[in-house]
Design a protein around this motif. Sequence first.
Motif, PDB file in Angstrom:
ATOM      1  N   THR A 158       0.824  -0.629  -0.238  1.00 38.30           N
ATOM      2  CA  THR A 158       0.468  -0.362   0.231  1.00 38.30           C
ATOM      3  C   THR A 158       0.983   1.146   0.229  1.00 38.30           C
ATOM      4  N   SER A 160       5.884  -4.778  11.012  1.00 40.75           N
ATOM      5  CA  SER A 160       5.141  -5.021  12.570  1.00 40.75           C
ATOM      6  C   SER A 160       4.581  -6.981  12.807  1.00 40.75           C
ATOM      7  N   GLU A 161       3.491  -7.419  12.803  1.00 43.83           N
ATOM      8  CA  GLU A 161       2.541  -8.571  12.901  1.00 43.83           C
ATOM      9  C   GLU A 161       1.255  -7.875  12.941  1.00 43.83           C
ATOM     10  N   VAL A 162       0.690  -8.488  12.159  1.00 43.79           N
ATOM     11  CA  VAL A 162       0.138  -8.074  11.262  1.00 43.79           C
ATOM     12  C   VAL A 162      -1.247  -8.641  12.144  1.00 43.79           C
ATOM     13  N   VAL A 163      -1.498  -7.828  12.594  1.00 43.65           N
ATOM     14  CA  VAL A 163      -3.164  -8.064  14.470  1.00 43.65           C
ATOM     15  C   VAL A 163      -4.256  -8.123  13.644  1.00 43.65           C
ATOM     16  N   VAL A 164      -4.992  -7.567  12.878  1.00 45.03           N
ATOM     17  CA  VAL A 164      -5.885  -7.242  11.708  1.00 45.03           C
ATOM     18  C   VAL A 164      -5.642  -6.950  10.424  1.00 45.03           C
ATOM     19  N   GLU A 165      -5.485  -8.151   9.046  1.00 47.34           N
ATOM     20  CA  GLU A 165      -4.958  -7.264   8.091  1.00 47.34           C
ATOM     21  C   GLU A 165      -6.476  -6.609   7.729  1.00 47.34           C
ATOM     22  N   ASN A 166      -7.409  -7.388   7.072  1.00 49.76           N
ATOM     23  CA  ASN A 166      -8.324  -6.155   6.840  1.00 49.76           C
ATOM     24  C   ASN A 166      -9.921  -6.295   8.052  1.00 49.76           C
ATOM     25  N   SER A 167     -10.314  -5.655   8.584  1.00 50.60           N
ATOM     26  CA  SER A 167     -11.370  -5.470   9.320  1.00 50.60           C
ATOM     27  C   SER A 167     -12.701  -6.421   8.544  1.00 50.60           C
ATOM     28  N   ALA A 168     -12.791  -6.162   7.031  1.00 48.33           N
ATOM     29  CA  ALA A 168     -14.452  -5.924   6.118  1.00 48.33           C
ATOM     30  C   ALA A 168     -13.795  -7.624   5.512  1.00 48.33           C
ATOM     31  N   LYS A 198      -7.051   7.644   4.697  1.00 48.89           N
ATOM     32  CA  LYS A 198      -6.649   6.441   5.352  1.00 48.89           C
ATOM     33  C   LYS A 198      -6.207   7.391   6.890  1.00 48.89           C
ATOM     34  N   SER A 242      -4.403   6.922   9.988  1.00 48.91           N
ATOM     35  CA  SER A 242      -3.557   6.524  10.971  1.00 48.91           C
ATOM     36  C   SER A 242      -3.298   6.758  12.082  1.00 48.91           C
ATOM     37  N   ARG A 276      -7.348  -4.435  20.141  1.00 50.63           N
ATOM     38  CA  ARG A 276      -8.013  -5.084  19.293  1.00 50.63           C
ATOM     39  C   ARG A 276      -9.530  -5.844  19.301  1.00 50.63           C
ATOM     40  N   LYS A 332     -15.314   1.146  14.982  1.00 50.31           N
ATOM     41  CA  LYS A 332     -16.271   0.211  13.916  1.00 50.31           C
ATOM     42  C   LYS A 332     -17.884   0.301  14.080  1.00 50.31           C
ATOM     43  N   LYS A 364     -14.946   1.964   6.160  1.00 51.90           N
ATOM     44  CA  LYS A 364     -14.758   0.523   5.216  1.00 51.90           C
ATOM     45  C   LYS A 364     -14.221  -0.272   5.635  1.00 51.90           C
ATOM     46  N   TYR A 365     -13.376  -0.605   6.378  1.00 50.61           N
ATOM     47  CA  TYR A 365     -12.779  -1.163   7.209  1.00 50.61           C
ATOM     48  C   TYR A 365     -11.688  -0.307   7.853  1.00 50.61           C
ATOM     49  N   TYR A 366     -10.600  -1.814   8.843  1.00 47.31           N
ATOM     50  CA  TYR A 366      -9.307  -1.475   9.819  1.00 47.31           C
ATOM     51  C   TYR A 366      -8.500  -2.580   9.439  1.00 47.31           C
ATOM     52  N   THR A 367      -6.928  -1.950   9.704  1.00 44.36           N
ATOM     53  CA  THR A 367      -5.705  -3.239   9.985  1.00 44.36           C
ATOM     54  C   THR A 367      -5.329  -2.321  11.123  1.00 44.36           C
ATOM     55  N   VAL A 368      -5.096  -3.207  11.651  1.00 46.82           N
ATOM     56  CA  VAL A 368      -3.841  -3.539  12.973  1.00 46.82           C
ATOM     57  C   VAL A 368      -2.648  -3.789  12.849  1.00 46.82           C
ATOM     58  N   GLU A 369      -2.229  -3.456  13.882  1.00 46.63           N
ATOM     59  CA  GLU A 369      -0.106  -4.033  13.555  1.00 46.63           C
ATOM     60  C   GLU A 369      -0.158  -3.258  15.410  1.00 46.63           C
ATOM     61  N   MET A 411       0.682   0.232  15.772  1.00 51.58           N
ATOM     62  CA  MET A 411      -0.844   0.998  14.823  1.00 51.58           C
ATOM     63  C   MET A 411      -2.307   0.705  14.629  1.00 51.58           C
ATOM     64  N   HIS A 460      -4.838   1.105  11.232  1.00 52.86           N
ATOM     65  CA  HIS A 460      -5.351   2.413  10.270  1.00 52.86           C
ATOM     66  C   HIS A 460      -6.997   2.669   9.477  1.00 52.86           C
ATOM     67  N   GLU A 515      -4.229   1.441  -2.423  1.00 51.64           N
ATOM     68  CA  GLU A 515      -5.017   0.794  -1.480  1.00 51.64           C
ATOM     69  C   GLU A 515      -4.558  -0.725  -1.445  1.00 51.64           C
TER      70      GLU A 515
END
Lengths: 114, 114
Positions: free
Chosen positions: A41, A99-107, B3, B5, B22, B30, B38-43, B60, B62, B104
């Motif tokens: 991204t 970073s560790e991806v905890v949530v890649e895409n919540s949707a 986005k 952040s 998380r 949300k 639309k969605y979120y990400t978590v790291e 982080m 986003h 994206e």
Amino acid sequence: MIKVSVMYPNTPGARFDHDYYRDQHLPLIKKRMGAALKYYTVEKGLTGRAADDPPAFVAMCHLLCDSVEAYQSSFGPHAEEISLDVRNFTDLASVKQISEVVVENSAAVGASHA
Amino acid sequence: MIKVSVMYPNTPGARFDHDYYRDQHLPLIKKRMGAALKYYTVEKGLTGRAADDPPAFVAMCHLLCDSVEAYQSSFGPHAEEISLDVRNFTDLASVKQISEVVVENSAAVGASHA
């Protein structure tokens, strides 16, 4: 899954060519990393916390890979070439972290929870 | 697309509850933002540039929205409630910025180029 974030601090007077970054630099990384790079991204900083605050980072990219090892083994052999390309779009030094991806895409269906 | 952040600087001795972040905080955001998010990400930060460097940010997230206006109109009315929840997972102050999404997801069909 891991995310490699490369963030360029917003510094007054610094040079940053967003077009080159999008059209040349990231495609170079993608070409060199091959299938180990799941996707990337790219962002361009607009504002900070308030609408009239400058953003902390003028640009960022995030590289998604299955593991730290997958990133290192695919990026490492090309690190020098990729690093030499940086002068073509900026004179800024980046902040880089893994970073560790905890949530890649919540949707997404089955959104990843590590 | 934009986005938002939110980045928590990695500070020795600071408190950060990644599970709460998380499982409680992001789901709260949300729920309050609704369809505008639309969605979120978590790291979760692992390392800095070198394997033995600490990450610049311990965590982080986003948030992806169609526009700055969509973000402000959906997050703004709940900003105080969301802000009050922060103490439940950290004592850190975050760095927050809004960015234009340039790419994206490079692997997506019709990857967005703003």
